[in-house]
Scaffold this active site. Sequence first.
Site, PDB file in Angstrom:
ATOM      1  N   LYS A  69       0.749  -1.152   0.094  1.00 32.99           N
ATOM      2  CA  LYS A  69      -0.138   0.017  -0.012  1.00 32.99           C
ATOM      3  C   LYS A  69       0.879   1.156   0.102  1.00 32.99           C
ATOM      4  O   LYS A  69       1.848   1.403   0.687  1.00 32.99           O
ATOM      5  CB  LYS A  69      -0.917   0.070   1.333  1.00 32.99           C
ATOM      6  CG  LYS A  69      -1.993   1.000   1.242  1.00 32.99           C
ATOM      7  CD  LYS A  69      -3.199   0.818   0.658  1.00 32.99           C
ATOM      8  CE  LYS A  69      -4.214   1.901   0.583  1.00 32.99           C
ATOM      9  NZ  LYS A  69      -3.901   2.589  -0.678  1.00 32.99           N
ATOM     10  N   LYS A  93       4.917   2.109   8.706  1.00 30.08           N
ATOM     11  CA  LYS A  93       3.754   3.085   9.042  1.00 30.08           C
ATOM     12  C   LYS A  93       2.555   1.963   9.141  1.00 30.08           C
ATOM     13  O   LYS A  93       1.894   2.133  10.179  1.00 30.08           O
ATOM     14  CB  LYS A  93       3.401   4.020   7.783  1.00 30.08           C
ATOM     15  CG  LYS A  93       2.322   5.194   8.175  1.00 30.08           C
ATOM     16  CD  LYS A  93       2.018   6.116   7.169  1.00 30.08           C
ATOM     17  CE  LYS A  93       3.327   6.680   6.691  1.00 30.08           C
ATOM     18  NZ  LYS A  93       3.028   7.612   5.481  1.00 30.08           N
ATOM     19  N   LYS A 105       5.257   2.282  -2.811  1.00 30.59           N
ATOM     20  CA  LYS A 105       5.226   3.689  -3.246  1.00 30.59           C
ATOM     21  C   LYS A 105       5.653   3.601  -4.783  1.00 30.59           C
ATOM     22  O   LYS A 105       6.102   2.775  -5.235  1.00 30.59           O
ATOM     23  CB  LYS A 105       6.530   4.382  -2.581  1.00 30.59           C
ATOM     24  CG  LYS A 105       5.985   6.120  -2.468  1.00 30.59           C
ATOM     25  CD  LYS A 105       4.960   6.312  -1.374  1.00 30.59           C
ATOM     26  CE  LYS A 105       4.649   7.808  -1.419  1.00 30.59           C
ATOM     27  NZ  LYS A 105       3.839   7.989  -0.119  1.00 30.59           N
ATOM     28  N   THR A 189      -5.387  12.621   6.787  1.00 34.26           N
ATOM     29  CA  THR A 189      -3.975  12.738   6.988  1.00 34.26           C
ATOM     30  C   THR A 189      -3.879  13.832   8.148  1.00 34.26           C
ATOM     31  O   THR A 189      -3.217  13.711   9.028  1.00 34.26           O
ATOM     32  CB  THR A 189      -3.002  13.111   5.757  1.00 34.26           C
ATOM     33  OG1 THR A 189      -3.135  12.137   4.861  1.00 34.26           O
ATOM     34  CG2 THR A 189      -1.575  13.318   6.419  1.00 34.26           C
ATOM     35  N   ASN A 220      -2.338  19.179   0.366  1.00 36.41           N
ATOM     36  CA  ASN A 220      -3.372  18.445   0.923  1.00 36.41           C
ATOM     37  C   ASN A 220      -3.203  18.365   2.544  1.00 36.41           C
ATOM     38  O   ASN A 220      -4.096  18.826   3.220  1.00 36.41           O
ATOM     39  CB  ASN A 220      -3.649  17.006   0.356  1.00 36.41           C
ATOM     40  CG  ASN A 220      -4.503  16.026   1.222  1.00 36.41           C
ATOM     41  OD1 ASN A 220      -4.379  15.553   2.132  1.00 36.41           O
ATOM     42  ND2 ASN A 220      -5.785  15.942   0.569  1.00 36.41           N
ATOM     43  N   SER A 348      -7.457   5.047   4.055  1.00 38.73           N
ATOM     44  CA  SER A 348      -7.415   4.379   2.734  1.00 38.73           C
ATOM     45  C   SER A 348      -7.766   3.085   3.080  1.00 38.73           C
ATOM     46  O   SER A 348      -8.513   2.384   2.367  1.00 38.73           O
ATOM     47  CB  SER A 348      -5.957   4.497   2.194  1.00 38.73           C
ATOM     48  OG  SER A 348      -5.833   5.653   1.670  1.00 38.73           O
TER      49      SER A 348
HETATM   50  P1  NAD Z   1       0.480  18.223  -2.068  1.00 40.01           P
HETATM   51  O1  NAD Z   1       1.171  18.385  -3.380  1.00 40.01           O
HETATM   52  O2  NAD Z   1      -0.849  18.655  -1.902  1.00 40.01           O
HETATM   53  O3  NAD Z   1       1.143  19.672  -1.279  1.00 40.01           O
HETATM   54  C1  NAD Z   1       2.545  19.886  -1.051  1.00 40.01           C
HETATM   55  C2  NAD Z   1       2.857  21.275  -0.627  1.00 40.01           C
HETATM   56  O4  NAD Z   1       4.233  21.399  -0.231  1.00 40.01           O
HETATM   57  C3  NAD Z   1       2.457  22.249  -1.608  1.00 40.01           C
HETATM   58  O5  NAD Z   1       2.044  23.464  -1.059  1.00 40.01           O
HETATM   59  C4  NAD Z   1       3.960  22.405  -2.200  1.00 40.01           C
HETATM   60  O6  NAD Z   1       4.068  23.871  -2.814  1.00 40.01           O
HETATM   61  C5  NAD Z   1       4.731  22.464  -0.909  1.00 40.01           C
HETATM   62  N1  NAD Z   1       6.166  22.302  -0.888  1.00 40.01           N
HETATM   63  C6  NAD Z   1       6.645  21.504  -1.758  1.00 40.01           C
HETATM   64  N2  NAD Z   1       8.283  21.664  -1.520  1.00 40.01           N
HETATM   65  C7  NAD Z   1       8.204  22.444  -0.613  1.00 40.01           C
HETATM   66  C8  NAD Z   1       9.363  23.342   0.023  1.00 40.01           C
HETATM   67  N3  NAD Z   1      10.424  22.741  -0.157  1.00 40.01           N
HETATM   68  N4  NAD Z   1       9.137  24.175   1.020  1.00 40.01           N
HETATM   69  C9  NAD Z   1       7.878  24.509   0.874  1.00 40.01           C
HETATM   70  N5  NAD Z   1       6.815  24.099   0.507  1.00 40.01           N
HETATM   71  C10 NAD Z   1       7.053  22.925  -0.281  1.00 40.01           C
HETATM   72  O7  NAD Z   1       0.990  17.184  -1.235  1.00 40.01           O
HETATM   73  P2  NAD Z   1       0.497  16.228   0.149  1.00 40.01           P
HETATM   74  O8  NAD Z   1      -0.283  15.273  -0.322  1.00 40.01           O
HETATM   75  O9  NAD Z   1       0.090  17.448   0.997  1.00 40.01           O
HETATM   76  O10 NAD Z   1       1.956  15.606   0.787  1.00 40.01           O
HETATM   77  C11 NAD Z   1       2.860  16.358   1.445  1.00 40.01           C
HETATM   78  C12 NAD Z   1       3.669  15.745   2.229  1.00 40.01           C
HETATM   79  O11 NAD Z   1       2.710  14.855   3.192  1.00 40.01           O
HETATM   80  C13 NAD Z   1       4.402  14.536   1.523  1.00 40.01           C
HETATM   81  O12 NAD Z   1       5.588  14.274   2.304  1.00 40.01           O
HETATM   82  C14 NAD Z   1       3.670  13.331   1.575  1.00 40.01           C
HETATM   83  O13 NAD Z   1       4.261  12.166   1.337  1.00 40.01           O
HETATM   84  C15 NAD Z   1       2.916  13.433   2.770  1.00 40.01           C
HETATM   85  N6  NAD Z   1       1.817  12.546   3.181  1.00 40.01           N
HETATM   86  C16 NAD Z   1       0.710  13.219   2.718  1.00 40.01           C
HETATM   87  C17 NAD Z   1      -0.298  12.297   2.618  1.00 40.01           C
HETATM   88  C18 NAD Z   1      -1.795  12.451   1.963  1.00 40.01           C
HETATM   89  O14 NAD Z   1      -2.841  11.807   2.314  1.00 40.01           O
HETATM   90  N7  NAD Z   1      -1.860  13.583   1.467  1.00 40.01           N
HETATM   91  C19 NAD Z   1      -0.296  10.995   3.807  1.00 40.01           C
HETATM   92  C20 NAD Z   1       0.635  10.992   4.209  1.00 40.01           C
HETATM   93  C21 NAD Z   1       2.023  11.651   3.750  1.00 40.01           C
END
Ligand code: NAD
Length: 415
Positions: A69, A93, A105, A189, A220, A348
């Site tokens: 997953k 996790k 992944k 999340t 997100n 999920s």
């Molecule tokens: P996303 O694409 O929706 O958002 C990412 C955000 O981070 C954007 O606003 C982008 O502009 C910003 N960003 C990227 N690099 C940056 C930097 N160096 N400095 C400042 N801002 C920066 O992605 P997401 O789904 O919100 O995921 C973000 C993190 O959370 C990732 O590490 C992802 O693996 C983790 N995550 C997400 C989920 C989920 O359900 N969406 C679940 C577990 C973990």
Amino acid sequence: MQDFNPYDMAVQQFELAADKLELSEDMREILRKPKRELIVNFPVRLDNGRIKTMTGYRVQHNVNRGPAKGGIRYSPDVTLDEVKALAMWMTWKCAVVGIPYGGAKGGVICDPKNMTASELERLTRRFTTEISIIIGPHSDIPAPDVNTNSQVMAWMMDTYSMHSGFSVPAVVTGKPLSIGGSEGRNEATATGVLFTTRRAAQRLGMSLKGARVSIQGFGNAGSIAARLFHVEGCKIVAVSDTSGGLYNEEGLDPGAVQRHKLAYGTVATYPDGQSISIADVLTVPCDILIPAATEGVITEHNADTIQARIIAEAANGPTTPEADVILFEKGRLVIPDILANAGGVTVSYFEWVQDLQSIFWGNEEIIARLEVIMNKAFDAVADQADLYHCDMRLGANMLAISRVSEATQVRGIYP
Ligand code: NAD
């Protein structure tokens, strides 16, 4: 950042926990390497008639506790080592929150911000076809991650279903509600980050009412965390995205910042705040820091200057092992990624269970079930950390690795 290798970091974290668990070298060798690494190069027709060959990956790290997953990310910076690290963290996790999955992944090297919707759809459908040799509702179930969303999941589900000849909703999670998505998945999340932060604050005797929160990343995870922590009574003092950071010690209105981002593409130009650098958002005066962007941002170079008492890792892999040592010495409580952001994979899992049964739960039931799982996992990790006098990352990794190692042991080595 140039030399930063997420897989090296994931292995380093693994070895620390394996040492403490006194894991045999044979077991380490099984657990440290991904089970499968699929690399695909595939052509995508662009709107201008040209054809671009793209590269994508799907890595399954370990499947001893259940199907693989993990999310799919679209970014110019995707590398095989990044995907391998993220797959390994997914294994730990799922084990730490006790859901019956292994870790995977995926990612595609592309620049989604400069692609049209039809180009993204063709990329997604072809990539899904390329990795369909290893994904499936009982083998490997993708989900959204950086720069992918419910629309991308709908295209993946549809493509896989077209090949099967019937609808297979359980092949991906994070889908729209209309095709078997789950209530609460979008906020899952950030909701998990809130639940674990509440628990951490209780342990520290700290109130969340009025607590100052700084958030790196406004996608997100970050933007929804901003909204939920605001509703909880916290003051969102800083936010950032790839264009820059924003600070207001009186507190920002997350809804207004979100509307500004939708209109202008960034939070950085929101008028009701002071512009700060992307790096500063990590070190501004605050009580809670939520890295919600990317890997390797808290390092030995800035860990010392972080002021937050609680660091709740919404992002995967934001803190290097060297920074962990500094933060632990300074008494900062880091809620590690594999625990803090596990709400996403947990809902999920709920989505997958609902799809397989074709019975759907209401939002209240989802949130209640999520809270039970997150609180139980938090307490187990905190107890482990207390027992071994270590930080919560080591505690979480020890717990997770011992569960995966036990599953591997009891299944035995085939043939
Ligand atoms: P996303 O694409 O929706 O958002 C990412 C955000 O981070 C954007 O606003 C982008 O502009 C910003 N960003 C990227 N690099 C940056 C930097 N160096 N400095 C400042 N801002 C920066 O992605 P997401 O789904 O919100 O995921 C973000 C993190 O959370 C990732 O590490 C992802 O693996 C983790 N995550 C997400 C989920 C989920 O359900 N969406 C679940 C577990 C973990």
